[in-house]
Structures are given as structure tokens and as C-alpha cells.
Motif scaffolding. Structure first.
Motif, PDB file in Angstrom:
ATOM      1  N   ALA A 119      -2.962   5.556  -6.388  1.00 40.56           N
ATOM      2  CA  ALA A 119      -3.433   6.030  -5.090  1.00 40.56           C
ATOM      3  C   ALA A 119      -3.956   4.886  -4.234  1.00 40.56           C
ATOM      4  N   ILE A 120      -4.401   3.802  -4.902  1.00 38.70           N
ATOM      5  CA  ILE A 120      -4.973   2.658  -4.169  1.00 38.70           C
ATOM      6  C   ILE A 120      -3.912   1.632  -3.795  1.00 38.70           C
ATOM      7  N   LYS A 121      -3.015   1.328  -4.742  1.00 35.90           N
ATOM      8  CA  LYS A 121      -2.000   0.306  -4.470  1.00 35.90           C
ATOM      9  C   LYS A 121      -0.718   0.626  -5.218  1.00 35.90           C
ATOM     10  N   MET A 170       0.838  -1.210   0.000  1.00 37.51           N
ATOM     11  CA  MET A 170       0.000   0.000   0.000  1.00 37.51           C
ATOM     12  C   MET A 170       0.871   1.257   0.000  1.00 37.51           C
ATOM     13  N   PRO A 171       0.526   2.260  -0.806  1.00 38.83           N
ATOM     14  CA  PRO A 171       1.300   3.509  -0.788  1.00 38.83           C
ATOM     15  C   PRO A 171       1.073   4.269   0.507  1.00 38.83           C
ATOM     16  N   GLY A 172       2.054   5.080   0.876  1.00 36.28           N
ATOM     17  CA  GLY A 172       1.925   5.872   2.083  1.00 36.28           C
ATOM     18  C   GLY A 172       0.880   6.962   1.939  1.00 36.28           C
ATOM     19  N   CYS A 173       0.569   7.592   3.055  1.00 34.22           N
ATOM     20  CA  CYS A 173      -0.464   8.628   3.067  1.00 34.22           C
ATOM     21  C   CYS A 173      -0.068   9.806   2.174  1.00 34.22           C
ATOM     22  N   PHE A 174       1.233  10.153   2.203  1.00 33.77           N
ATOM     23  CA  PHE A 174       1.717  11.277   1.397  1.00 33.77           C
ATOM     24  C   PHE A 174       1.549  10.997  -0.093  1.00 33.77           C
ATOM     25  N   PHE A 183      -1.192  11.391  -5.497  1.00 33.48           N
ATOM     26  CA  PHE A 183      -1.796  10.730  -6.649  1.00 33.48           C
ATOM     27  C   PHE A 183      -3.285  11.037  -6.753  1.00 33.48           C
ATOM     28  N   ALA A 184      -3.949  11.204  -5.610  1.00 34.88           N
ATOM     29  CA  ALA A 184      -5.353  11.606  -5.646  1.00 34.88           C
ATOM     30  C   ALA A 184      -5.497  13.006  -6.244  1.00 34.88           C
ATOM     31  N   PHE A 201      -5.814   9.786 -15.678  1.00 33.91           N
ATOM     32  CA  PHE A 201      -6.757   9.767 -14.549  1.00 33.91           C
ATOM     33  C   PHE A 201      -6.871   8.369 -13.952  1.00 33.91           C
ATOM     34  N   GLY A 202      -7.032   7.362 -14.823  1.00 38.02           N
ATOM     35  CA  GLY A 202      -7.155   5.983 -14.351  1.00 38.02           C
ATOM     36  C   GLY A 202      -5.903   5.480 -13.656  1.00 38.02           C
ATOM     37  N   PHE A 203      -4.737   5.787 -14.203  1.00 40.76           N
ATOM     38  CA  PHE A 203      -3.488   5.321 -13.609  1.00 40.76           C
ATOM     39  C   PHE A 203      -3.186   6.030 -12.290  1.00 40.76           C
ATOM     40  N   CYS A 204      -3.594   7.285 -12.183  1.00 44.64           N
ATOM     41  CA  CYS A 204      -3.409   8.001 -10.907  1.00 44.64           C
ATOM     42  C   CYS A 204      -4.260   7.377  -9.813  1.00 44.64           C
ATOM     43  N   ILE A 205      -5.498   7.001 -10.163  1.00 44.76           N
ATOM     44  CA  ILE A 205      -6.375   6.317  -9.203  1.00 44.76           C
ATOM     45  C   ILE A 205      -5.753   4.990  -8.770  1.00 44.76           C
ATOM     46  N   LEU A 206      -5.204   4.256  -9.753  1.00 43.35           N
ATOM     47  CA  LEU A 206      -4.570   2.965  -9.453  1.00 43.35           C
ATOM     48  C   LEU A 206      -3.411   3.134  -8.484  1.00 43.35           C
TER      49      LEU A 206
END
Length: 232
Positions: A123-125, A1-5, A10-11, A116-121
Motif C-alpha cells: 500500500a505504501i510502495k 508509488m502505487p495508484g490510489c485504487f 491493499f489497505a 498484514f505486513g506485506f499488504c501494508i508494504l
């Protein structure tokens, strides 16, 4: 999982990509890319109009990629007319260049959505493949921004080098000749510039997400072991 920062960055990048997509769609759908003032030169020459009288022969025009409008003034009052670029003006304009501008914007729309799609990806994992990670996001934003720059540059070339405003103003004018007195790039044009800037901002955000900030370590007190502690 990516960190909060990283999640936050990415969001934010996904939001910027979506805003860029909206800006391009709005720009393509609105007819205010260019506005200008046009002079009915034939009418002014017929009456030898001087500077104060030229107002009666000065009309207005605005247009976008698909449609526009003009007010034609040749001394007998203004006449407003609407026009469409396709299919009526295809032979009058530099068709190849005009179609290329539209294609560039369509490609930019596609890669804005991919970004947009890759940034969401991201941001999630954390993706396993590099192309799906920050490197891929940078690539899609670079492509989208690059095609936007090409579209904007091509439109400027059509206006300045191929006299697009004058060609449109003189469309279906068999008797009167029109010359352009003034022309200005309007909101829809600047929306595309803002969209290209948004992708540049995304590249900056992704670069910041790759910075590894040093972690603050707290010093733990070492336990002092004495001979009495060992005995007990």
C-alpha cells in the motif's frame, strides 16, 4: 508509488488480514468450540427411565482447545465441573491430533501477520522483488487460509471420527457411562471458518488489484494551420 485504487485495495487487504489474526486468537482463547447434551446412561438404565424421566439424567457440556465445563446429571441433581485439556486429559484424547490442530492455528496466526505486513508494504510502495509484491501477498494468504482449513477439518474429524465429546464427557468417570445425545459447533469454531473466508476475500482483492483498467483518453483538437498564420 502505487495508484490510489491499488492503495485502497491493499489497505483493505491489510485490514482483513489483521481481522483474521484477531479472530484466530479469540477462537483459540475461548472454550466454546463445541456444546452438547450428554446422557448418564448408567443412571438411566438403573431406574429404567422412560422418555419423560430422561431429563433428570441429561446434562450439558462445552469445551474448546484448552478447557471446558460440564453439568453432570445422574438422577440426583446437576453437578457442574470445570476441566482443562492439558495436562489432565492428554492420555484420554487423541493427543497427536489435538496438538496438530493447535499447531495449524499457530501457523495460520503467523502467516496472517505476515500477510498484514506485506499488504501494508504494497500500500505504501511498489516492491522490487516479486515475492514482496502481490504474488507474495497471495502466497501468504493462501498458506494462512490453507492451514485454517486443515485445523477446522482436523477438529471436525476429532469430533466425528474420534468421538471427542464422548471422551471428554467420560473423563474420570469410573462408575457412570455417558453417551452424547446432541452436539453443535459453536462460535469459536465458526470464527476460524470466518478467518479462512477472510483470506479467500484477500485473494480476491489482490486479483482485482492486478486488473489493468483502460485509461480514458480525451481527444485534443488538432490545430489548423493556415497560410495566413505562417505569414504572421
Amino acid at each position: 508509488m502505487p495508484g490510489c485504487f491499488k492503495k485502497t485495495l491493499f489497505a483493505l487487504a491489510s485490514l482483513v488480514s489483521f481481522v483474521s489474526f484477531i479472530l484466530i486468537v479469540v477462537a483459540m482463547g475461548t472454550p466454546k468450540w463445541m456444546t452438547g447434551k450428554i446422557l448418564c446412561k448408567t443412571g438411566a438404565d438403573l431406574v429404567n427411565a422412560t422418555d419423560p424421566e430422561l431429563v433428570k439424567f441429561t446434562g450439558e457440556i462445552y469445551y474448546g482447545l484448552f478447557r471446558g465445563s460440564k453439568i453432570r446429571q445422574c438422577g440426583l441433581g446437576g453437578r457442574r465441573s470445570q476441566f482443562t485439556i492439558f495436562p489432565h486429559m492428554v492420555k484420554k484424547l487423541n493427543t497427536g491430533l489435538h496438538v496438530i490442530i493447535i499447531l495449524f492455528l499457530c501457523v495460520a496466526i503467523s502467516f496472517s501477520l505476515v500477510s498484514f505486513g506485506f499488504c501494508i508494504l504494497n500500500a505504501i510502495k511498489v516492491p522490487y522483488q516479486a515475492i514482496k509484491g502481490p504474488a507474495g501477498v497471495c502466497l501468504w494468504n493462501f498458506i494462512a487460509g490453507g492451514f485454517l482449513v486443515l485445523a477446522v477439518t482436523s477438529f471436525m474429524a476429532a469430533v466425528k471420527l474420534h468421538h471427542l465429546t464422548e471422551r471428554i464427557a467420560s473423563f474420570r468417570e469410573n462408575v457412570f457411562q455417558f453417551v452424547v445425545l446432541e452436539e453443535r459447533f459453536e462460535d469459536s469454531f465458526w470464527l476460524c471458518v470466518a478467518s479462512a473466508t477472510a483470506h479467500a476475500v484477500n485473494l480476491l482483492l489482490i486479483a482485482i488489484s492486478g486488473i489493468h483498467f483502460p485509461k480514458i483518453k480525451t481527444k485534443t483538437e488538432e490545430a489548423n494551420v493556415t497560410a495566413e498564420d505562417i505569414m504572421y
